[in-house]
Write a protein that holds these residues in place. Structure first.
Motif, short mmCIF file in Angstrom:
data_model
loop_
_atom_site.label_atom_id
_atom_site.label_comp_id
_atom_site.label_asym_id
_atom_site.label_seq_id
_atom_site.Cartn_x
_atom_site.Cartn_y
_atom_site.Cartn_z
N LEU A 1 1.18 -0.84 0.02
CA LEU A 1 0.39 0.27 0.25
C LEU A 1 1.14 1.21 -0.35
O LEU A 1 0.87 2.80 -0.75
CB LEU A 1 -1.00 0.54 1.03
CG LEU A 1 -1.82 -0.95 1.25
CD1 LEU A 1 -2.31 -1.20 2.55
CD2 LEU A 1 -3.17 -1.01 0.24
N ILE A 2 2.24 1.57 0.46
CA ILE A 2 2.46 2.53 0.84
C ILE A 2 3.41 2.62 -0.65
O ILE A 2 3.58 3.67 -0.71
CB ILE A 2 3.65 2.19 1.75
CG1 ILE A 2 3.67 2.31 3.11
CG2 ILE A 2 5.25 3.39 2.09
CD1 ILE A 2 4.43 1.64 4.24
N SER A 3 3.97 1.32 -1.11
CA SER A 3 4.72 1.75 -2.62
C SER A 3 3.78 2.38 -3.41
O SER A 3 3.81 2.92 -4.24
CB SER A 3 5.01 0.19 -2.94
OG SER A 3 5.89 -0.14 -2.37
N ALA A 4 2.50 1.93 -3.48
CA ALA A 4 0.57 2.34 -5.15
C ALA A 4 0.50 3.58 -4.50
O ALA A 4 0.67 4.90 -5.07
CB ALA A 4 -0.24 1.15 -4.12
N ARG A 5 0.80 4.04 -2.84
CA ARG A 5 0.86 5.56 -2.08
C ARG A 5 1.52 6.41 -3.04
O ARG A 5 1.19 7.64 -3.18
CB ARG A 5 0.59 5.60 -1.26
CG ARG A 5 0.46 6.76 0.09
CD ARG A 5 0.90 7.37 0.86
NE ARG A 5 1.73 7.05 1.57
CZ ARG A 5 2.21 6.89 3.29
NH1 ARG A 5 1.40 7.28 3.62
NH2 ARG A 5 3.38 7.21 2.82
N SER A 6 3.00 5.85 -3.42
CA SER A 6 4.13 6.52 -4.03
C SER A 6 3.27 6.51 -5.56
O SER A 6 4.03 7.71 -5.64
CB SER A 6 5.62 5.79 -3.55
OG SER A 6 6.60 6.47 -3.84
N VAL A 7 3.73 5.65 -6.13
CA VAL A 7 3.05 6.17 -6.94
C VAL A 7 1.83 6.93 -7.84
O VAL A 7 2.75 7.76 -8.26
CB VAL A 7 2.66 4.73 -7.93
CG1 VAL A 7 1.99 4.77 -9.29
CG2 VAL A 7 3.98 3.60 -7.90
N ILE A 8 1.19 6.65 -6.57
CA ILE A 8 0.07 8.10 -6.73
C ILE A 8 0.41 9.56 -6.48
O ILE A 8 0.12 10.63 -7.40
CB ILE A 8 -0.63 7.49 -6.40
CG1 ILE A 8 -1.80 6.52 -5.61
CG2 ILE A 8 -1.98 8.71 -5.44
CD1 ILE A 8 -3.17 5.82 -5.38
#
Length: 229
Positions: free
Chosen positions: A115-122
């Protein structure tokens, strides 16, 4: 009814929670009366690398030592970290006996790394500095979160008692600029006091391991413990 017999009734609940929350959620049932090998059941243990009969955590030791469970039933959504340094969002439910004494815990640990990786992408895709969707960007902790934060422990998970003891002892020793071999008796007593507050001496082998790191005899450590009680 024996404590372990009471706790085994919670095993289906452990699997129930695990099925609901999926493979990125670890669910653990602890018997806190046996801190050296407290894990009774675990689902998705690959997340922390722990197994049945693994030891209790540093946070649980502090909860037991300070009796923080007396006036609450659970603590939710506090930060913890796995052995691989993955960030988790954790919650713990206290299982108590008829005297309001804790006998077990159900702990839920959600692996946040994806989820943190996805947040970074967003955030990279948004590409706006200081972009907010609310007027107040400060975290708003619930009362249960605050109670967990007040414990001042970043929970970490170890898969054996030796690693848990080493982590706790090194953590306290790192707070001092003085090497153990140069510490005065007063400074060593202070180390023992801090370790006692963390519940180190609830663990099997705690006294001998502390004695080794402080370059003192076990009898000396017991004497220090008697002084701080």
């Amino acid at each position: 009814m024996e404590d372990l017999e009471r706790l085994t009734k919670y095993i289906p609940i452990v699997h129930f929670i695990g099925e609901i929350l999926g493979k990125n959620c670890e669910v653990v049932l602890h018997d806190v009366t046996k801190p050296d090998n407290s894990i009774v059941e675990i689902v998705n243990g690959h997340i922390s690398g722990r197994k049945v009969n693994g030891p209790i955590t540093d946070l649980a030791l502090k909860i037991m030592k300070d009796k923080n469970y007396k006036d609450k039933h659970f603590i939710c959504n506090y930060e913890s970290v796995g052995k691989s340094k993955k960030p988790f969002r954790s919650s713990s439910y206290f299982i108590k006996d008829e005297h309001n004494e804790i006998i077990g815990m159900i702990c839920v640990n959600v692996d946040l790394s994806d989820l943190i990786s996805a947040r970074s992408v967003i955030e990279d895709a948004i590409m706006l500095a200081n972009f907010t969707i609310t007027a107040n960007n400060k975290p708003n902790h619930t009362e249960q979160q605050k109670s967990a934060l007040d414990l001042n422990v970043l929970e970490s998970f170890e898969d054996n008692i030796e690693d848990l003891l080493l982590s706790l002892i090194k953590g306290v020793l790192s707070e001092s600029e003085i090497a153990p071999e140069r510490m005065s008796p007063k400074e060593k007593i202070d180390v023992v006091r801090k370790l006692n507050e963390k519940g180190v001496f609830l663990l099997k082998g705690g006294v001998s391991e502390v004695a080794k790191h402080l370059e003192a005899s076990e009898a000396t450590i017991y004497r220090y413990l008697n002084k701080i009680k």
